[in-house]
Design an enzyme around this catalytic site. Sequence first.
Site, PDB file in Angstrom:
ATOM      1  N   GLY A  11       0.812  -1.213   0.000  1.00 50.00           N
ATOM      2  CA  GLY A  11       0.000   0.000   0.000  1.00 50.00           C
ATOM      3  C   GLY A  11       0.843   1.260   0.000  1.00 50.00           C
ATOM      4  N   GLY A  13      -0.109   4.447   0.249  1.00 49.55           N
ATOM      5  CA  GLY A  13      -0.835   5.608   0.737  1.00 49.55           C
ATOM      6  C   GLY A  13       0.038   6.421   1.679  1.00 49.55           C
ATOM      7  CG  PHE A  14      -1.359  10.114   3.279  1.00 50.09           C
ATOM      8  CD1 PHE A  14      -0.591  11.201   2.889  1.00 50.09           C
ATOM      9  CD2 PHE A  14      -2.666  10.030   2.830  1.00 50.09           C
ATOM     10  CE1 PHE A  14      -1.122  12.195   2.079  1.00 50.09           C
ATOM     11  CE2 PHE A  14      -3.201  11.013   2.010  1.00 50.09           C
ATOM     12  CZ  PHE A  14      -2.433  12.094   1.638  1.00 50.09           C
ATOM     13  N   GLY A  15       0.475   6.248   4.973  1.00 55.22           N
ATOM     14  CA  GLY A  15       1.231   5.479   5.951  1.00 55.22           C
ATOM     15  C   GLY A  15       2.408   4.743   5.321  1.00 55.22           C
ATOM     16  CB  VAL A  79      -1.362  -8.062  -1.562  1.00 53.12           C
ATOM     17  CG1 VAL A  79      -1.468  -9.022  -0.385  1.00 53.12           C
ATOM     18  CG2 VAL A  79       0.081  -7.685  -1.826  1.00 53.12           C
ATOM     19  CD  GLU A 171     -13.092  19.149   2.354  1.00 53.74           C
ATOM     20  OE1 GLU A 171     -12.258  19.703   3.077  1.00 53.74           O
ATOM     21  OE2 GLU A 171     -12.964  17.970   1.983  1.00 53.74           O
ATOM     22  CG  ASP A 300      -7.932   5.219   6.294  1.00 51.65           C
ATOM     23  OD1 ASP A 300      -7.480   5.848   7.265  1.00 51.65           O
ATOM     24  OD2 ASP A 300      -8.392   5.759   5.278  1.00 51.65           O
ATOM     25  CB  ALA A 316      -3.541  12.091   5.489  1.00 53.67           C
TER      26      ALA A 316
END
Lengths: 441, 441
Positions: A11, A13-15, A79, A171, A300, A316
């Site tokens: 993954g 993403g941010f992590g 995966v 938003e 997440d 995030a």
Amino acid sequence: MESLHHLVVVGGGFGGLQLVNALRGAPVRITLIDRRNHHLFQPLLYQVATTVLATSEVAWPIRHLYRNRAEVTTLLDQVVGVDPAAKTVSLADGGSVAYDTLVLATGATHAYFGHDEWEPFAPGLKTLEDATTIRRRLLLAFERAELATDAAERAALLTFVIIGAGPTGVELAGIIAELAQRTLPDEFRHIDTRQTKVMLVEAGPRILAGFSEPLSDYARRSLEKLGVEVRTGVPVTSCTADGVTIGDVFVPARTIVWAAGVQASPAARWLGIPADRAGRAIVSPDLSAPGLPDVFVIGDTAAVMQEDGKPVPGIAPAAKQQGAYLVRLIRARLAGKPSPGPFRYRHQGSLATIGRRAAIIELGRFRLKGAFAWWLWGIAHIYFLIGTRSRFAVAWSWLWTFLSGQHSARLITQKETIPQREIGKPVVGDTASRDREAATK
Amino acid sequence: MESLHHLVVVGGGFGGLQLVNALRGAPVRITLIDRRNHHLFQPLLYQVATTVLATSEVAWPIRHLYRNRAEVTTLLDQVVGVDPAAKTVSLADGGSVAYDTLVLATGATHAYFGHDEWEPFAPGLKTLEDATTIRRRLLLAFERAELATDAAERAALLTFVIIGAGPTGVELAGIIAELAQRTLPDEFRHIDTRQTKVMLVEAGPRILAGFSEPLSDYARRSLEKLGVEVRTGVPVTSCTADGVTIGDVFVPARTIVWAAGVQASPAARWLGIPADRAGRAIVSPDLSAPGLPDVFVIGDTAAVMQEDGKPVPGIAPAAKQQGAYLVRLIRARLAGKPSPGPFRYRHQGSLATIGRRAAIIELGRFRLKGAFAWWLWGIAHIYFLIGTRSRFAVAWSWLWTFLSGQHSARLITQKETIPQREIGKPVVGDTASRDREAATK
């Protein structure tokens, strides 16, 4: 390289990226696997859906980020499982990759609380494709309204319902209202886009429940000033091609967006460990999977409790802090030093924007709202965007939108230019009636 | 408005927009119909396909262009026929629009010379979706090569065949070669992208046949310097999922792009008038359809002869000149003045680029090649881009690409992340072999 400790990160993403970034120089080789070729800056994805930003302004090819890190291998693959006994992850095409340490940072997707049949009518917003789908529907609704000869059909085409009033829902509603009120009115001849109805529906008692009541109230008033109809305390009970049922009331609407719920990726199932109701893996205080000290779950897709018993939010900064924590833990382990103790989340504040001029910011007792908050929000987001060019490009797009009131990425793309499913009847009547309409304007 | 002369323009390409733009102030109301919501700057579409530019940098919403022209109505709809007796055009959904004067500027698409079965394997480049499809295949080929364990499979994934060596084919080949040679090498761990084979195949005797031989030779040498393998004088005899047959020789290749032929839109069929082999309507010297003085056909869908007996080329400046000619003709008719005489094409020169540093320009006896020609080409294209923001955005993207050697829009989007059709077997082998490979680098 063979003898080095092998860290597999699933993954980007941010992590996952925070982890790989901060492990620079550590005695470890890293394989980063993602099923997409790009990191997605999800906090700005709603701006792609609403034609402010282009797709390439919020997404960045992952392997490009690590071009100068020879110890990092990027794989575009999916995966599908983990074998903790053999210490391998299985890939969709039948291959597998062995690990010494595994970090699952596979995120979440939108969820319909047992109503998956709503998805075709109320798409969520998690991927670039989701964003271009919503953008297409949004723009096509105005195009079809321009062609419609039936008043009820036209009203349904000009009704946009956003379900869920968290930051994304708020938003989206704000920008769609501004698009209809400010950007589009001059461009249509048969419809007045200012008559567009934007509804924001929330089952809970108030919008932006993560904020204090005064800021939540301010956000609601700001939205209403933009012409958004806010409905709280009432659940959506059905979504169809014709519209939305809110409580008992049916609202004809051709465009619905789902911003209400998330479901974690199946990381917990892969590992055979307990998950919470949203499918998030319940991890140990050091973010490892219970009983599997070499496997960690972050972001997440992990359920982590704070000391006050509240869950760490799915945002995030939380994922990045978890990535940074694992860097300390992995470096300590590799050096044979003691672990850094349990993960502790520090909340850096909550942010949400309402249209192009207002935002709310909250950090403990510090609260900020209005235009200054909006500028702070913008600067913070540009700062956190990955990649020099993206920062400039987004700054430029926003400046342009701000100064000109025009949106730059108003493209209807992908195969269906006018999906037949959504057209119930001929929307263009006889020429005479069209000409009459034009003449009366 | 009702009593005003009603001009219906079908197609918002270069010809249609030139016509509508220059009719500003004329005593006429205009309906502009296009099946897409955007004007596409086709001369730069190859840069979207090759990850240099984002989609929103080469496309612009049509109705936005006419927001301040109340007499112009833009409709997103597909024309499916014309009834010259009733003076109406029919729309896909059953409606129709009446006209006093009709201009068909509906363009052309790519054609496979009777081999439509090649299309799934060798996509052409005419729409934004075509460009993102080619971009996706291009990027996925490198991703899959990185995962491949079989040497032959890897070689086929790293072979890119461009069919047709007109300006588009030459431009695609040049940029793909540079992507492989300069942009990507540092980003992969299991493959050397510099071993990529880019082949440019042309059935005719030389590339860029529209240019003089010295410039055509220079372009070929420039391409070969970039590592492109140029094959002229030999036709493609088959395209499949496995590769291309060039003459009698089969070349295994997973990525093929079609840049060889065009087929006009069915304007001639709608009108029941003669067409040439490419389906282009054969029009009168004033661009009207023979026998239909109120119907005109311009741009890529019209066959117009020059005084020397050569056809007017299917390029943007020709379409724009035809649009401008019709403005004079329509203004004269409306004023009851004599027509401006037959349409005359003035060739403003031919341009083509080879990669990021060289271009060729030819206008009569004036010839220019090399880096200076490249800069001239760039400035000319930025100048002609519609919309202030697009100009700046493209200038910025190019400057970035030029200075950094990096491409900004490298996104693999749309549903198929790894289309199963194109994967014949598991491409990831056992972990041990992968690790061995990594270790040998």
